[in-house]
Scaffold this motif. Structure first.
Motif, short mmCIF file in Angstrom:
data_model
loop_
_atom_site.label_atom_id
_atom_site.label_comp_id
_atom_site.label_asym_id
_atom_site.label_seq_id
_atom_site.Cartn_x
_atom_site.Cartn_y
_atom_site.Cartn_z
N ASP A 106 0.83 -1.21 0.00
CA ASP A 106 0.00 0.00 0.00
C ASP A 106 0.87 1.26 0.00
OD1 ASP A 106 -2.72 0.98 -0.03
OD2 ASP A 106 -2.34 1.73 2.00
N MET A 107 1.94 1.26 0.77
CA MET A 107 2.86 2.42 0.80
C MET A 107 3.50 2.63 -0.57
SD MET A 107 4.61 1.83 4.58
CE MET A 107 6.12 2.59 4.06
N ILE A 108 3.92 1.55 -1.21
CA ILE A 108 4.54 1.64 -2.53
C ILE A 108 3.51 2.16 -3.54
CG2 ILE A 108 5.55 0.32 -4.44
CD1 ILE A 108 6.69 -1.60 -2.24
N ALA A 109 2.30 1.61 -3.48
CA ALA A 109 1.24 2.03 -4.41
C ALA A 109 0.95 3.52 -4.27
CB ALA A 109 -0.02 1.21 -4.16
N LYS A 110 0.90 4.00 -3.05
CA LYS A 110 0.63 5.43 -2.81
C LYS A 110 1.80 6.30 -3.26
CE LYS A 110 -2.74 4.75 0.83
NZ LYS A 110 -2.97 4.66 2.26
N ALA A 111 3.00 5.83 -3.00
CA ALA A 111 4.20 6.61 -3.36
C ALA A 111 4.33 6.79 -4.87
CB ALA A 111 5.45 5.94 -2.79
N TYR A 112 3.84 5.81 -5.63
CA TYR A 112 3.96 5.86 -7.09
C TYR A 112 2.61 6.05 -7.78
CZ TYR A 112 8.80 4.38 -6.68
OH TYR A 112 10.14 4.32 -6.39
N SER A 113 1.61 6.53 -7.06
CA SER A 113 0.27 6.64 -7.64
C SER A 113 0.21 7.62 -8.81
CB SER A 113 -0.75 7.03 -6.57
OG SER A 113 -0.44 8.30 -6.04
N ALA A 114 1.00 8.69 -8.75
CA ALA A 114 0.98 9.67 -9.84
C ALA A 114 1.65 9.14 -11.10
CB ALA A 114 1.66 10.97 -9.40
N LYS A 115 2.75 8.41 -10.90
CA LYS A 115 3.49 7.87 -12.05
C LYS A 115 4.04 6.50 -11.69
CE LYS A 115 7.05 9.05 -15.43
NZ LYS A 115 7.68 7.74 -15.52
N PRO A 116 3.32 5.43 -12.08
CA PRO A 116 3.82 4.09 -11.78
C PRO A 116 5.19 3.85 -12.41
CG PRO A 116 1.54 4.01 -12.51
CD PRO A 116 2.03 5.41 -12.75
N PRO A 117 6.03 3.05 -11.76
CA PRO A 117 7.35 2.76 -12.31
C PRO A 117 7.24 1.93 -13.59
CG PRO A 117 6.93 1.38 -10.41
CD PRO A 117 5.79 2.33 -10.51
N SER A 118 8.24 2.07 -14.45
CA SER A 118 8.23 1.29 -15.69
C SER A 118 8.70 -0.14 -15.44
CB SER A 118 9.10 1.96 -16.75
OG SER A 118 10.44 2.07 -16.28
N ARG A 119 9.50 -0.34 -14.38
CA ARG A 119 9.99 -1.68 -14.05
C ARG A 119 9.98 -1.90 -12.55
NH1 ARG A 119 14.39 -3.85 -18.01
NH2 ARG A 119 13.72 -2.81 -19.90
N ILE A 120 9.82 -3.16 -12.18
CA ILE A 120 9.88 -3.56 -10.77
C ILE A 120 10.78 -4.79 -10.69
CG2 ILE A 120 8.60 -4.46 -8.79
CD1 ILE A 120 6.09 -3.22 -9.93
N LEU A 121 11.62 -4.81 -9.67
CA LEU A 121 12.43 -5.99 -9.39
C LEU A 121 12.24 -6.33 -7.92
CD1 LEU A 121 14.60 -8.10 -10.07
CD2 LEU A 121 16.31 -6.38 -9.45
N GLU A 122 11.73 -7.50 -7.66
CA GLU A 122 11.58 -7.97 -6.29
C GLU A 122 12.66 -9.01 -6.05
OE1 GLU A 122 8.41 -10.01 -3.19
OE2 GLU A 122 7.80 -9.75 -5.27
N VAL A 123 13.51 -8.75 -5.07
CA VAL A 123 14.61 -9.65 -4.74
C VAL A 123 14.24 -10.43 -3.48
CG1 VAL A 123 17.06 -9.78 -4.13
CG2 VAL A 123 16.27 -8.06 -5.77
N GLY A 124 14.48 -11.72 -3.50
CA GLY A 124 14.19 -12.54 -2.34
C GLY A 124 12.70 -12.71 -2.09
N CYS A 125 11.96 -12.83 -3.18
CA CYS A 125 10.50 -12.95 -3.02
C CYS A 125 10.14 -14.32 -2.46
CB CYS A 125 9.78 -12.67 -4.33
SG CYS A 125 10.29 -13.69 -5.70
#
Length: 142
Positions: A106-125
């Motif tokens: 939710d924090m990530i979604a709110k932080a990027y709500s105006a402009k979603p990132p073009s890429r995401i990398l999740e390490v250690g998922c």
């Protein structure tokens, strides 16, 4: 029949509490809710008038026996809702997503709500729930 939902729930709570299972009431309610396809609140209010079928009763008893062995509710059900994902498959050895992780998403979604990132990398998922939730929010993201 299999008896009333309220009776089955009360018996299950007693068994789980007697076995020292943490969160016995919540565990019993969630498992019965899954077996009956009914919300926990409806079970609380209408449980006395709801009758379990013999199959539902047998399934619930198996679930309670597993929970008594300390098997997490999520593993017993084989799936769990997470943030915007319904029925995320969770089986051993997959890590079970935690409620605190939903707060992170939710924090990530709110932080990027105006402009979603073009890429995401999740390490250690663990289960992949974080990246799956974010990709569901932002389908154009890679």
């Amino acid at each position: 029949g299999g008896g009333s939902a309220a009776s089955a729930l009360a018996d299950a709570i007693e068994v789980l509490e007697g076995g020292g299972v943490p969160e016995a009431t919540a565990s019993a309610e969630i498992l019965l809710s899954s077996v009956t396809g009914t919300s926990r609140s409806r079970l609380r209010f209408d449980g006395r008038s709801m009758q379990l079928s013999p199959d539902q009763s047998a399934t619930y008893q198996r679930h309670i026996a597993e929970r008594l062995k300390r098997v997490p509710v999520q593993y017993i059900l084989g799936e769990w809702d997470f943030y915007n994902l319904r029925g995320l498959i969770v089986r051993p050895p997959t890590l079970i997503p935690r409620p605190e992780t939903e707060e992170l998403v939710d924090m990530i979604a709110k932080a990027y709500s105006a402009k979603p990132p073009s890429r995401i990398l999740e390490v250690g998922c663990g289960s992949g729930a974080i990246v799956l939730s974010l990709l569901t929010l932002w389908p154009e993201t890679q």
